[in-house]
Design a protein around this motif. Sequence first.
Motif, PDB file in Angstrom:
ATOM      1  N   GLU A 277      69.375  52.734 -32.393  1.00 10.03           N
ATOM      2  CA  GLU A 277      69.278  51.573 -31.490  1.00 10.03           C
ATOM      3  C   GLU A 277      67.853  51.260 -31.024  1.00 10.03           C
ATOM      4  O   GLU A 277      67.571  51.216 -29.834  1.00 10.03           O
ATOM      5  CB  GLU A 277      70.267  51.732 -30.332  1.00 10.03           C
ATOM      6  N   TRP A 278      66.936  51.043 -31.968  1.00 15.00           N
ATOM      7  CA  TRP A 278      65.594  50.578 -31.605  1.00 15.00           C
ATOM      8  C   TRP A 278      65.729  49.240 -30.876  1.00 15.00           C
ATOM      9  O   TRP A 278      66.625  48.453 -31.173  1.00 15.00           O
ATOM     10  CB  TRP A 278      64.741  50.372 -32.855  1.00 15.00           C
ATOM     11  N   ARG A 279      64.786  48.983 -29.970  1.00 17.43           N
ATOM     12  CA  ARG A 279      64.836  47.751 -29.170  1.00 17.43           C
ATOM     13  C   ARG A 279      64.929  46.512 -30.043  1.00 17.43           C
ATOM     14  O   ARG A 279      65.732  45.613 -29.798  1.00 17.43           O
ATOM     15  CB  ARG A 279      63.603  47.671 -28.246  1.00 17.43           C
ATOM     16  N   GLN A 280      64.119  46.473 -31.141  1.00 13.58           N
ATOM     17  CA  GLN A 280      64.104  45.260 -31.970  1.00 13.58           C
ATOM     18  C   GLN A 280      65.458  45.001 -32.633  1.00 13.58           C
ATOM     19  O   GLN A 280      65.758  43.865 -32.964  1.00 13.58           O
ATOM     20  CB  GLN A 280      62.973  45.270 -33.000  1.00 13.58           C
ATOM     21  N   TYR A 281      66.274  46.036 -32.813  1.00 14.81           N
ATOM     22  CA  TYR A 281      67.610  45.822 -33.386  1.00 14.81           C
ATOM     23  C   TYR A 281      68.599  45.412 -32.290  1.00 14.81           C
ATOM     24  O   TYR A 281      69.467  44.579 -32.511  1.00 14.81           O
ATOM     25  CB  TYR A 281      68.116  47.071 -34.121  1.00 14.81           C
TER      26      TYR A 281
ATOM     27  N   GLY B  84      72.190  63.812 -33.645  1.00 12.04           N
ATOM     28  CA  GLY B  84      71.465  64.445 -34.747  1.00 12.04           C
ATOM     29  C   GLY B  84      70.173  65.007 -34.191  1.00 12.04           C
ATOM     30  O   GLY B  84      70.078  65.321 -33.007  1.00 12.04           O
ATOM     31  N   GLY B  85      69.167  65.154 -35.065  1.00 11.18           N
ATOM     32  CA  GLY B  85      67.868  65.647 -34.618  1.00 11.18           C
ATOM     33  C   GLY B  85      67.680  67.116 -34.933  1.00 11.18           C
ATOM     34  O   GLY B  85      68.566  67.780 -35.483  1.00 11.18           O
ATOM     35  N   GLY B  86      66.497  67.607 -34.567  1.00  8.35           N
ATOM     36  CA  GLY B  86      66.139  68.985 -34.882  1.00  8.35           C
ATOM     37  C   GLY B  86      66.643  69.968 -33.843  1.00  8.35           C
ATOM     38  O   GLY B  86      66.326  71.165 -33.920  1.00  8.35           O
ATOM     39  N   CYS B  87      67.419  69.497 -32.837  1.00 10.90           N
ATOM     40  CA  CYS B  87      67.793  70.414 -31.754  1.00 10.90           C
ATOM     41  C   CYS B  87      69.297  70.574 -31.571  1.00 10.90           C
ATOM     42  O   CYS B  87      69.842  71.636 -31.870  1.00 10.90           O
ATOM     43  CB  CYS B  87      67.154  69.949 -30.453  1.00 10.90           C
ATOM     44  N   LEU B  88      69.973  69.518 -31.090  1.00 10.67           N
ATOM     45  CA  LEU B  88      71.385  69.675 -30.724  1.00 10.67           C
ATOM     46  C   LEU B  88      72.239  70.269 -31.853  1.00 10.67           C
ATOM     47  O   LEU B  88      72.938  71.262 -31.640  1.00 10.67           O
ATOM     48  CB  LEU B  88      71.960  68.327 -30.250  1.00 10.67           C
ATOM     49  N   PRO B  89      72.207  69.705 -33.086  1.00 14.99           N
ATOM     50  CA  PRO B  89      73.114  70.242 -34.115  1.00 14.99           C
ATOM     51  C   PRO B  89      72.832  71.714 -34.431  1.00 14.99           C
ATOM     52  O   PRO B  89      73.752  72.538 -34.464  1.00 14.99           O
ATOM     53  CB  PRO B  89      72.835  69.363 -35.350  1.00 14.99           C
ATOM     54  N   LYS B  90      71.552  72.058 -34.629  1.00 10.68           N
ATOM     55  CA  LYS B  90      71.283  73.453 -35.019  1.00 10.68           C
ATOM     56  C   LYS B  90      71.426  74.403 -33.831  1.00 10.68           C
ATOM     57  O   LYS B  90      71.786  75.567 -34.005  1.00 10.68           O
ATOM     58  CB  LYS B  90      69.911  73.581 -35.708  1.00 10.68           C
TER      59      LYS B  90
ATOM     60  N   LEU C 179      62.066  69.099 -23.040  1.00 10.89           N
ATOM     61  CA  LEU C 179      61.639  67.710 -23.298  1.00 10.89           C
ATOM     62  C   LEU C 179      62.516  67.034 -24.341  1.00 10.89           C
ATOM     63  O   LEU C 179      63.089  67.676 -25.213  1.00 10.89           O
ATOM     64  CB  LEU C 179      60.173  67.669 -23.749  1.00 10.89           C
ATOM     65  N   ARG C 180      62.639  65.714 -24.192  1.00  6.37           N
ATOM     66  CA  ARG C 180      63.341  64.893 -25.191  1.00  6.37           C
ATOM     67  C   ARG C 180      62.298  64.190 -26.037  1.00  6.37           C
ATOM     68  O   ARG C 180      61.308  63.676 -25.495  1.00  6.37           O
ATOM     69  CB  ARG C 180      64.177  63.809 -24.498  1.00  6.37           C
ATOM     70  N   GLU C 181      62.515  64.144 -27.342  1.00  9.05           N
ATOM     71  CA  GLU C 181      61.615  63.334 -28.171  1.00  9.05           C
ATOM     72  C   GLU C 181      61.743  61.887 -27.700  1.00  9.05           C
ATOM     73  O   GLU C 181      62.805  61.443 -27.269  1.00  9.05           O
ATOM     74  CB  GLU C 181      61.992  63.477 -29.641  1.00  9.05           C
TER      75      GLU C 181
ATOM     76  N   PHE D 148      66.620  59.785 -35.960  1.00 12.50           N
ATOM     77  CA  PHE D 148      67.861  60.290 -35.337  1.00 12.50           C
ATOM     78  C   PHE D 148      68.110  59.634 -33.995  1.00 12.50           C
ATOM     79  O   PHE D 148      69.211  59.676 -33.468  1.00 12.50           O
ATOM     80  CB  PHE D 148      67.839  61.818 -35.230  1.00 12.50           C
ATOM     81  N   LYS D 149      67.066  59.016 -33.443  1.00 10.21           N
ATOM     82  CA  LYS D 149      67.212  58.241 -32.216  1.00 10.21           C
ATOM     83  C   LYS D 149      66.007  57.327 -32.101  1.00 10.21           C
ATOM     84  O   LYS D 149      64.998  57.543 -32.796  1.00 10.21           O
ATOM     85  CB  LYS D 149      67.325  59.151 -30.999  1.00 10.21           C
ATOM     86  N   PRO D 150      66.073  56.283 -31.261  1.00 10.79           N
ATOM     87  CA  PRO D 150      64.926  55.376 -31.166  1.00 10.79           C
ATOM     88  C   PRO D 150      63.707  56.047 -30.532  1.00 10.79           C
ATOM     89  O   PRO D 150      63.843  57.092 -29.880  1.00 10.79           O
ATOM     90  CB  PRO D 150      65.435  54.237 -30.272  1.00 10.79           C
ATOM     91  N   GLU D 151      62.550  55.460 -30.726  1.00  7.56           N
ATOM     92  CA  GLU D 151      61.278  55.973 -30.168  1.00  7.56           C
ATOM     93  C   GLU D 151      60.905  57.330 -30.736  1.00  7.56           C
ATOM     94  O   GLU D 151      60.283  58.154 -30.058  1.00  7.56           O
ATOM     95  CB  GLU D 151      61.316  56.021 -28.629  1.00  7.56           C
ATOM     96  N   SER D 152      61.331  57.579 -31.983  1.00  6.90           N
ATOM     97  CA  SER D 152      60.954  58.821 -32.648  1.00  6.90           C
ATOM     98  C   SER D 152      60.864  58.530 -34.137  1.00  6.90           C
ATOM     99  O   SER D 152      61.525  57.615 -34.628  1.00  6.90           O
ATOM    100  CB  SER D 152      62.027  59.882 -32.390  1.00  6.90           C
TER     101      SER D 152
END
Length: 437
Positions: free
Chosen positions: A391-395, A261-267, A150-152, A326-330
């Motif tokens: 890149e949140w929608r509002q930005y 970034g995030g808790g997955c790809l880098p580590k 799953l993706r956050e 680290f990404k939008p919607e999270s």
Amino acid sequence: MRISVIGCGYLGAVHAACMAKLGHDVVGIDLDKNKVDLLSQGQAPFYEPTLNELLSELEGCGRLRFTTEMAAARGSEVHFVCVGTPQKRGENGADLRFVDAAVEALIGQVAPGDVIAGKSTVPVGTAARLAELLAETEPGATLVWNPEFLREGHAVTDTLNPDRFVYGLPDGSEDHPAVAVLDMVYATPLGSGTPRLITDYATAELVKTAANSFLATKISFINAMAEVCEATGGDVTKLADAIGLDDRIGRKFLNAGIGFGGGCLPKDIRAFMARAGELGADQALTFLREVDAINMRRRTRVVELTRELCGGSLMGQRIAVLGAAFKPESDDVRDSPALSAAAQLQLQGAVVTVTDPQALDNAAKRFPELPMEPDLETTLHKADAVLLLTEWRQYRELDPHDTLALVTAPRILDGRNVLDPAKWRAAGWTYKGLGRP
Ligand code: UGA
């Protein structure tokens, strides 16, 4: 089915709710009382679109409960292990303390015929080691490695409608009774055509790390092209559109910018390299070191470009940073490229203010010295430069004319290449993207 879910973080809380949605009787178990209390009241302890709605929908159905007691796992037929495997402090390898502790505690609760399904991302070899441990105490139970993809930000839909299921079994055999048990758990998505692959333990563990490594490589590939575009005057977004039209390449995960970034790809890529080293296969993965290096260079590049944008010095420049997650919607800020760039800018003398619609609480815990401002307009007020870093929608939908009235100097760095440069330039802004002329 009666199901227990061990660990109620970004993965486990969603998994527990989705299993209840599929009709199962679920108990979620976590050591963190705070998390358990919130979930018991039908509230997600983090921001994940549609999860709160799902929890409310399930409230009162009697099929979903949360507790801190591992003994509550007794009586479940399937036990999902969903705890974190963070990077070890000061080392590249994964820290398996939580997985080991969860499985050891769980083993005392399982009965013959039970299935323990590991969902955490683990170094190859972990499942075989844990299966031996299980065999010593409860040989009638089976460990399956069943990685989660799953993706956050899309966690609920990804859990209910995944691209595939992978079952890693001790002998890799389709006839193992645990296959039928997991098939019952996933009967609904399997019924609507989700593919299911049966493998041995090692392959199942590797599928997950290989998938994340491939995704990281794709992002770093396009970011390397962005570096070349910066040196030549090319436009990396058009380059991505053009190569992405080739079906074999595809346009997804080719967005150049400030990197992953995030808790997955880098580590995960670091843990994969560390594990390959232990296995004597380090040469196979040395390219991942470059993938990591390209990714980290993007963060430095943001700082350099901001300095250029500000006329050569960051000292005293008021920088509005849009985005902390680290990404939008999270609301996850683990290894967030936006925050890491913001902290660097502050260290170099800029007066930084960070805003984000969801992640400021988490951001303030990690970077207590970075000023945070929940209101977007206040953040933009009197800025000498604006940096769009998540890149949140509002930005993405900011109006260049309205924004112009708020800032001191109309300079914008589009760290995710999501704005229309022509529109912003026409409104009087100095626009800079990453890998764009
Ligand atoms: C990732 C994988 O995509 C999931 O399949 C996997 O299950 C998960 O890790 C995990 O191991 O648990 P996630 O970390 O939620 O999911 O986020 P992604 O959507 O993969 O994005 C990762 C980072 O890459 C973000 O910082 C994002 O901004 C960046 N990214 C993504 C880019 O810079 N460019 C792109 O084109 C795509």
